[in-house]
Motif scaffolding. Structure first.
Motif, PDB file in Angstrom:
ATOM      1  N   LEU A   1       0.724  -1.439   0.128  1.00  0.00           N
ATOM      2  CA  LEU A   1       0.069  -0.088  -0.017  1.00  0.00           C
ATOM      3  C   LEU A   1       0.859   1.021   0.079  1.00  0.00           C
ATOM      4  O   LEU A   1       1.775   1.318   1.014  1.00  0.00           O
ATOM      5  CB  LEU A   1      -0.874   0.118   1.310  1.00  0.00           C
ATOM      6  CG  LEU A   1      -1.820   1.290   1.520  1.00  0.00           C
ATOM      7  CD1 LEU A   1      -2.894   1.367   0.469  1.00  0.00           C
ATOM      8  CD2 LEU A   1      -2.513   1.302   2.647  1.00  0.00           C
ATOM      9  N   VAL A   2       0.690   2.160  -1.126  1.00  0.00           N
ATOM     10  CA  VAL A   2       1.327   3.315  -1.093  1.00  0.00           C
ATOM     11  C   VAL A   2       0.491   4.465  -0.730  1.00  0.00           C
ATOM     12  O   VAL A   2      -0.499   4.705  -1.468  1.00  0.00           O
ATOM     13  CB  VAL A   2       2.064   3.350  -2.476  1.00  0.00           C
ATOM     14  CG1 VAL A   2       2.992   4.706  -2.518  1.00  0.00           C
ATOM     15  CG2 VAL A   2       2.892   2.227  -2.760  1.00  0.00           C
ATOM     16  N   VAL A   3       0.784   5.340   0.293  1.00  0.00           N
ATOM     17  CA  VAL A   3      -0.103   6.585   0.610  1.00  0.00           C
ATOM     18  C   VAL A   3       0.675   7.821   0.152  1.00  0.00           C
ATOM     19  O   VAL A   3       1.774   8.003   0.517  1.00  0.00           O
ATOM     20  CB  VAL A   3      -0.683   6.440   1.935  1.00  0.00           C
ATOM     21  CG1 VAL A   3      -1.324   7.566   2.286  1.00  0.00           C
ATOM     22  CG2 VAL A   3      -1.467   5.237   2.312  1.00  0.00           C
ATOM     23  N   THR A   4       0.001   8.584  -0.424  1.00  0.00           N
ATOM     24  CA  THR A   4       0.747   9.936  -0.906  1.00  0.00           C
ATOM     25  C   THR A   4       0.163  11.030  -0.095  1.00  0.00           C
ATOM     26  O   THR A   4      -1.132  11.291  -0.060  1.00  0.00           O
ATOM     27  CB  THR A   4       0.823  10.373  -2.357  1.00  0.00           C
ATOM     28  OG1 THR A   4       1.459   9.150  -3.131  1.00  0.00           O
ATOM     29  CG2 THR A   4       1.471  11.700  -2.759  1.00  0.00           C
ATOM     30  N   ASP A   5       0.833  11.920   0.787  1.00  0.00           N
ATOM     31  CA  ASP A   5       0.135  13.107   1.532  1.00  0.00           C
ATOM     32  C   ASP A   5       1.258  14.143   1.280  1.00  0.00           C
ATOM     33  O   ASP A   5       2.372  13.782   1.610  1.00  0.00           O
ATOM     34  CB  ASP A   5      -0.034  12.619   2.831  1.00  0.00           C
ATOM     35  CG  ASP A   5      -0.633  13.985   3.784  1.00  0.00           C
ATOM     36  OD1 ASP A   5      -1.250  14.716   3.032  1.00  0.00           O
ATOM     37  OD2 ASP A   5      -0.638  13.639   4.854  1.00  0.00           O
ATOM     38  N   ALA A   6       0.824  15.359   0.987  1.00  0.00           N
ATOM     39  CA  ALA A   6       1.640  16.323   0.876  1.00  0.00           C
ATOM     40  C   ALA A   6       2.969  16.020  -0.151  1.00  0.00           C
ATOM     41  O   ALA A   6       4.129  16.344   0.386  1.00  0.00           O
ATOM     42  CB  ALA A   6       2.389  16.695   2.213  1.00  0.00           C
ATOM     43  N   ASP A   7       2.567  15.329  -1.237  1.00  0.00           N
ATOM     44  CA  ASP A   7       3.506  15.028  -2.147  1.00  0.00           C
ATOM     45  C   ASP A   7       4.621  14.156  -1.700  1.00  0.00           C
ATOM     46  O   ASP A   7       5.721  13.805  -2.393  1.00  0.00           O
ATOM     47  CB  ASP A   7       4.373  16.298  -2.590  1.00  0.00           C
ATOM     48  CG  ASP A   7       3.415  17.165  -3.531  1.00  0.00           C
ATOM     49  OD1 ASP A   7       2.556  16.701  -4.004  1.00  0.00           O
ATOM     50  OD2 ASP A   7       3.532  18.409  -3.444  1.00  0.00           O
ATOM     51  N   LYS A   8       4.460  13.200  -0.449  1.00  0.00           N
ATOM     52  CA  LYS A   8       5.452  12.375  -0.014  1.00  0.00           C
ATOM     53  C   LYS A   8       4.579  10.981   0.204  1.00  0.00           C
ATOM     54  O   LYS A   8       3.762  10.801   0.569  1.00  0.00           O
ATOM     55  CB  LYS A   8       5.743  12.744   1.301  1.00  0.00           C
ATOM     56  CG  LYS A   8       7.061  11.903   1.857  1.00  0.00           C
ATOM     57  CD  LYS A   8       7.501  12.420   3.171  1.00  0.00           C
ATOM     58  CE  LYS A   8       8.983  11.941   3.565  1.00  0.00           C
ATOM     59  NZ  LYS A   8       9.771  12.286   2.908  1.00  0.00           N
TER      60      LYS A   8
END
Length: 347
Positions: free
Chosen positions: A166-173
């Motif tokens: 699972l890859v989660v992207t938040d604030a471009d990270k």
């Protein structure tokens, strides 16, 4: 005559005039239940995880706008009717017809993977559409439908035994966690897996506004927090080994004259941590007139400074307003009596 007509009518419906079978229209056939070819969806937390295996307590990732941990994972070769019914209500994301009710098989060489998401202890966040997720299945990626949030279950159709992250992207990270093992990827931001360090101190001083006939009580509150990400500066992550020191200052007092102007925070706020001065960010705070009571005024501002991780646990704070204040349109000052250093501890 009536009986003969009934026989002919039945014959016409079932076999046609030539005695050949009549195909039932497709619209009359029950829908075949199946899922979208690359199903990856966050569904309600009430779904059971089949053959559930508990994952390590550290199977968690978090960012400025989310925090989740994986608590259990399981796999099955089909979806139970209860899951199919729920997916029918989410048909745009799952491809399951709204009236589907039976089990759905994964198909040859495939399986359904289930992973339960829960809260990270001490971190509570509201689901944010700014947070996006995708699955990395082998060397391919696919989007995950739904909001990343605790109390949900991720369900995906994948090749049997394939590695799934699972890859989660938040604030471009990007941050990753392995669905099979719970192992967290190297890009995880540990600071967001615990409550942010925060401290506050409030105190009262005696102040004198130039031109005022009387002194005034000045109630001052200073609070501070440490965060890796700065929302205010168009979204900026602190460099490796650094973090943002976020400081709020509020001073309340009264005056008979009409006050205005600004306070220079770089001159007015003095901060010391570990015996070393912290350079305050340049900022002008307005002197604002409160609506109730009419003679009440507030100076408030927020400043942020980049500091080394672990360098700030206790702050020595001193605040004495300096800048371009006015009283009835003329230059004025606010002098404080007993404006010594105060201490706040970030916990």
């Amino acid at each position: 005559m009536r009986g003969w007509f009934g026989v002919v009518l039945a014959c016409g419906l079932l076999a046609g005039c030539g005695g050949k079978p009549v195909t039932v229209p497709a619209s009359a056939a029950p829908p075949k239940a199946s899922v979208a070819e690359e199903l990856a969806v966050l569904a309600g937390g009430g779904i059971a995880v089949p053959a559930a295996k508990q994952l390590p307590a550290g199977s968690a990732i978090a960012g400025p706008d989310y925090a989740v941990r994986l608590t259990e994972v399981g796999a099955a070769d089909h979806l139970e009717p209860a899951v199919v019914t729920q997916f029918g209500r989410m048909q745009s994301a799952t491809g399951v017809p709204r009236d589907a009710s039976g089990p759905i098989a994964a198909g040859a060489g495939k399986e359904f993977v289930f992973a339960r998401l829960a809260e990270v202890p001490g971190r509570r966040t509201e689901p944010s559409p700014a947070v996006k997720a995708r699955l990395r299945v082998g060397d391919k990626a696919r989007p995950v439908e739904g909001l990343v949030a605790p109390d949900s279950v991720l369900v995906a159709l994948v090749p049997a035994g394939a590695p799934v992250k699972l890859v989660v992207t938040d604030a471009d990270k990007d941050q990753t966690v392995d669905l099979r093992t719970g192992a967290v990827g190297p890009g995880a931001v540990a600071a967001y897996l615990k409550p942010r360090p925060y401290g506050e101190t409030s105190f009262k001083l005696v102040g004198q506004v130039s031109g005022e006939p009387h002194q005034t009580d000045v109630e001052i509150t200073v609070s501070a927090a440490l965060e890796p990400y700065d929302h205010r500066r168009q979204g900026t992550w602190a460099p490796a080994g650094r973090t943002w020191l976020r400081v709020w200052v509020e001073a309340k007092f009264t005056a008979l004259g009409s006050l205005g102007g600004t306070v220079d925070m770089r001159q007015s706020l003095q901060l010391t941590a570990g015996g070393k001065a912290v350079t305050v960010e340049a900022s002008d705070a307005d002197v604002t007139n409160d609506p109730v009571p009419m003679n009440a005024y507030t100076i408030s501002d927020e400043v942020r400074m980049e500091v080394a991780e672990g360098s700030v646990q206790t702050l020595q704070v001193r605040f004495e307003p300096k800048g371009a204040m006015t009283r009835d349109g003329k230059p004025a000052t606010l002098k404080l009596t007993g404006a010594g250093q105060k201490q706040l501890t970030l916990r």
